[in-house]
Design an enzyme around this catalytic site. Structure first.
Site, PDB file in Angstrom:
ATOM      1  N   LYS A 233      10.319 -10.061 -36.084  1.00 26.48           N
ATOM      2  CA  LYS A 233      10.995  -9.880 -34.783  1.00 26.48           C
ATOM      3  C   LYS A 233      10.002 -10.278 -33.685  1.00 26.48           C
ATOM      4  O   LYS A 233       8.787 -10.238 -33.886  1.00 26.48           O
ATOM      5  CB  LYS A 233      11.377  -8.413 -34.588  1.00 26.48           C
ATOM      6  CG  LYS A 233      12.426  -7.892 -35.556  1.00 26.48           C
ATOM      7  CD  LYS A 233      13.832  -8.164 -35.016  1.00 26.48           C
ATOM      8  CE  LYS A 233      14.897  -7.733 -36.007  1.00 26.48           C
ATOM      9  NZ  LYS A 233      14.913  -6.289 -36.221  1.00 26.48           N
TER      10      LYS A 233
ATOM     11  N   HIS B  41       7.582  -8.884 -28.013  1.00 30.90           N
ATOM     12  CA  HIS B  41       8.052  -9.238 -26.674  1.00 30.90           C
ATOM     13  C   HIS B  41       7.333  -8.461 -25.569  1.00 30.90           C
ATOM     14  O   HIS B  41       6.503  -7.586 -25.843  1.00 30.90           O
ATOM     15  CB  HIS B  41       9.567  -9.065 -26.578  1.00 30.90           C
ATOM     16  CG  HIS B  41      10.042  -7.671 -26.876  1.00 30.90           C
ATOM     17  ND1 HIS B  41       9.890  -6.642 -25.984  1.00 30.90           N
ATOM     18  CD2 HIS B  41      10.654  -7.166 -27.969  1.00 30.90           C
ATOM     19  CE1 HIS B  41      10.400  -5.550 -26.524  1.00 30.90           C
ATOM     20  NE2 HIS B  41      10.866  -5.837 -27.722  1.00 30.90           N
TER      21      HIS B  41
ATOM     22  N   HIS C 151       6.713  -4.766 -25.599  1.00 38.08           N
ATOM     23  CA  HIS C 151       5.697  -4.194 -26.486  1.00 38.08           C
ATOM     24  C   HIS C 151       4.341  -4.032 -25.822  1.00 38.08           C
ATOM     25  O   HIS C 151       3.440  -3.423 -26.394  1.00 38.08           O
ATOM     26  CB  HIS C 151       5.527  -5.073 -27.734  1.00 38.08           C
ATOM     27  CG  HIS C 151       6.678  -4.995 -28.685  1.00 38.08           C
ATOM     28  ND1 HIS C 151       7.401  -6.096 -29.065  1.00 38.08           N
ATOM     29  CD2 HIS C 151       7.249  -3.948 -29.316  1.00 38.08           C
ATOM     30  CE1 HIS C 151       8.354  -5.734 -29.900  1.00 38.08           C
ATOM     31  NE2 HIS C 151       8.298  -4.436 -30.069  1.00 38.08           N
TER      32      HIS C 151
HETATM   33  N1  ARG Z   1       8.717  -0.137 -35.070  1.00 34.46           N
HETATM   34  C1  ARG Z   1       9.339   0.846 -34.259  1.00 34.46           C
HETATM   35  C2  ARG Z   1      10.168   0.192 -33.166  1.00 34.46           C
HETATM   36  O1  ARG Z   1       9.947  -0.948 -32.856  1.00 34.46           O
HETATM   37  C3  ARG Z   1       8.362   1.753 -33.583  1.00 34.46           C
HETATM   38  C4  ARG Z   1       7.616   2.637 -34.511  1.00 34.46           C
HETATM   39  C5  ARG Z   1       7.114   3.839 -33.813  1.00 34.46           C
HETATM   40  N2  ARG Z   1       6.324   4.669 -34.650  1.00 34.46           N
HETATM   41  C6  ARG Z   1       6.784   5.617 -35.483  1.00 34.46           C
HETATM   42  N3  ARG Z   1       5.910   6.272 -36.191  1.00 34.46           N
HETATM   43  N4  ARG Z   1       8.042   5.873 -35.584  1.00 34.46           N
HETATM   44  O2  ARG Z   1      11.051   0.832 -32.630  1.00 34.46           O
END
Ligand code: ARG
Length: 566
Positions: free
Chosen positions: A127, A130, A133
């Site tokens: 993905k 962006h 982030h």
């Molecule tokens: N990859 C997830 C997202 O883009 C965020 C992860 C956040 N960390 C966690 N431990 N849940 O939404």
């Protein structure tokens, strides 16, 4: 360095028996208006015990506190005791400490012997990385640096989004329409393209969804082909992500993402069952959180596959067992507030008291100024494109303002990328903000380039002096308001770093850098530094050096470089 706050608390505790030294210390503050003095002590809390008005108590204390060489005056004003530190003593005390400690100035041992995990960035494989982030990535990296600076043993984790049913879809899409060479040349947009196509095609051909589910199951069962494709997507994505991290100066100790916990799922689900926390609900398993005002947490789906939240439970437990953290920080947007409330509550219900040490450091949204950034691919703005654009525009500014600058390309990167990072961290994290590239790159106003330019200006003055001789310096020349203000700001650096870490708020340090830069520029405007009188010159140049060091330390904590020439 003498800590005046503590010394004042010592003086006061000899006269005040009803409050402990710690209580007194916590009450000593910086008056908002510096004309009132450098430190203040409010007497309101004493009124009851002393059976006198705060005004009278302040008057009496002002008259009975002993004189010391470092105090210029103690004045009682409307219930406050205001302390003004002797300017010469103040300047010498602070400047000698900064020059002595250099890159360690501001450090302390508040974190000694403690372990902190900081999870940040946590982008999703295949993905776009962006613009949105930037928040988790930079707030997290800055906290990582701040905690380290304060003596904490830190572990920086990138909890990659590298698992879930979407990988089944991606495998199907790749097998149907993927071309390895095309994808390798520009992985994320190409992977995104086939992923989007999957969803379009699946609308008219629902069997694709079944195929995707089948492929995800294969992946879970470690089917060779499924794992190979998943690994390919992951490797290609990480190559791109690491390029961005390198540009930003962001590092991690671990990339253990969601997939890392797949074999730890049965364990956590069983534990929840044994502890009688789960209920069946239409074939799925949930934890009822209604008594705590939260919606139910989904633990397993109808088809038995596990979920994002379950993986977070497994991850938290794994981290406790592996690192035995004192604090486990998650830098993740406010949109996931409920998710964190849910799983942290479940950790508590499981009987683990370390649930208290799991902290969701949330933040608001970043929007983009209309028109300031064109969107190369669809409507997502890639962070890397923003960084590259900032560098190109900075190069143009350098060409115009200082074409003979050494290391132009490197400095353009340091300024351009630094500007974007500064703009991000200058906003307190709970505020939404709109990113505006023009404003960000400006050398004026509250920007990264402004702070960096101030640092370079200090460096340029310092280059003109061979050695700084503190024994010659007469620090009483730093008694005027502009000089004393700089000294005062320098003296607060450690407090500011501690505050930033307590509130998980790098903004505090970015704000401090602006204050110090503005104060220095007023001083620089008011005073000639390279004067003939050695007593004056050495005192002023020592102050310049102290500012240079402190600005550099502050910039480094918010992930900016400090070029010496711009
Ligand atoms: N990859 C997830 C997202 O883009 C965020 C992860 C956040 N960390 C966690 N431990 N849940 O939404």
């Amino acid at each position: 360095m003498i800590n005046y706050k503590k010394e004042i608390a010592v003086l006061l505790s000899e006269k005040i028996e009803t409050l402990s030294y710690e209580e007194i210390l916590s009450l000593v503050e910086h008056p908002k208006n510096t004309e009132m003095g450098d430190y203040a002590f409010p007497c309101f809390k004493l009124a009851k015990a002393f059976k006198k008005s705060p005004n009278v108590i302040a008057e009496e204390l002002a008259n009975t506190l002993p004189q010391t060489e470092w105090l210029e005056s103690i004045v009682a004003i409307s219930g406050f005791l205001n302390f003004t530190v002797d300017a010469s003593h103040f300047a010498k005390n602070v400047i000698v400490a900064v020059l002595d400690q250099t890159s360690n100035y501001g450090k302390s041992e508040v974190g000694a012997g403690k372990k902190t995990i900081i999870e940040y960035s946590s982008v999703n494989i295949a993905k776009p990385f962006h613009m949105g982030h930037i928040r988790s990535t930079m707030i997290g990296e800055s906290l990582h640096r701040i905690y380290k600076f304060l003596g904490y043993d830190t572990v920086a984790i990138n909890h990659l989004g590298d698992y879930g049913t979407q990988f089944g879809k991606l495998i199907v899409a790749y097998k149907l329409w993927g071309d390895k060479a095309t994808i390798e040349s520009d992985p994320i947009p190409e992977l995104l393209k086939i992923y989007v196509k999957f969803h379009q095609e699946a609308e008219t051909n629902p069997s694709l969804e079944d195929e995707a589910r089948a492929w995800f199951t294969k992946l879970e069962n470690e089917d060779e082909e499924a794992v190979a494709l998943w690994t390919l997507f992951k490797d290609m994505s990480l190559k791109v992500f690491n390029r961005v991290y390198e540009k930003l100066g962001v590092t991690f100790d671990s990339y253990a993402g969601e997939s890392f916990y797949s074999d730890k799922m049965p364990g956590i689900v069983n534990e929840l069952r044994e502890k009688k926390l789960v209920e069946k609900s239409e074939g799925a398993e949930i934890v009822n959180l209604e008594p705590y005002g939260l919606i139910p947490a989904l633990i397993t789906k109808k088809d038995g596959s596990s979920l994002y939240l379950t993986r977070d439970l497994a991850a938290a437990k794994y981290r406790k067992e592996t690192y035995n953290f004192d604090k486990n920080i998650y830098v993740v947007g406010s949109a996931q507030k409920l998710h964190f409330q849910q799983w942290i509550k479940i950790v508590e219900l499981m009987g683990y008291d370390w649930y208290k040490d799991c902290i969701h450091v949330d933040f608001g949204m970043v929007a983009l100024e209309e028109g300031s950034l064109s969107t190369r691919k669809g409507n997502v703005v890639f962070l890397e494109d923003v960084l590259d654009k900032a560098v190109v525009q900075t190069q143009a500014i350098i060409e115009e303002k200082n074409p003979n600058l050494e290391n132009k390309a490197l400095v353009a990167k340091q300024i351009g990328i630094g500007a974007v990072i500064f703009q991000e961290l200058y906003t307190s994290r709970n505020k939404d903000y709109t990113f505006d590239l023009e404003k960000t790159l400006s050398f004026e106003g509250e920007t990264g380039p402004y702070v960096q330019y101030t640092h370079a200006r200090a460096c340029s003055v310092l280059r003109k002096v061979e050695t700084i001789d503190l024994s010659v310096a007469d620090f009483s020349v730093l008694a005027d308001e502009a000089s004393k203000d700089v000294v005062r700001t320098l003296s607060k650096f450690n407090e500011v770093v501690v505050l930033a870490h307590k509130n998980y708020e790098p903004h505090t340090i970015a704000r401090y850098a602006i204050d110090l830069a503005q104060g220095f520029n007023r001083f620089y405007h008011d005073h000639a530094i390279l004067v003939d009188d050695a007593k004056v010159m050495h005192a002023r140049i020592a102050l310049v050096k102290a500012v240079k060091i402190t600005l550099q330390n502050a910039l480094s904590l918010i992930c900016l470089e400090a070029p010496e020439k711009m």
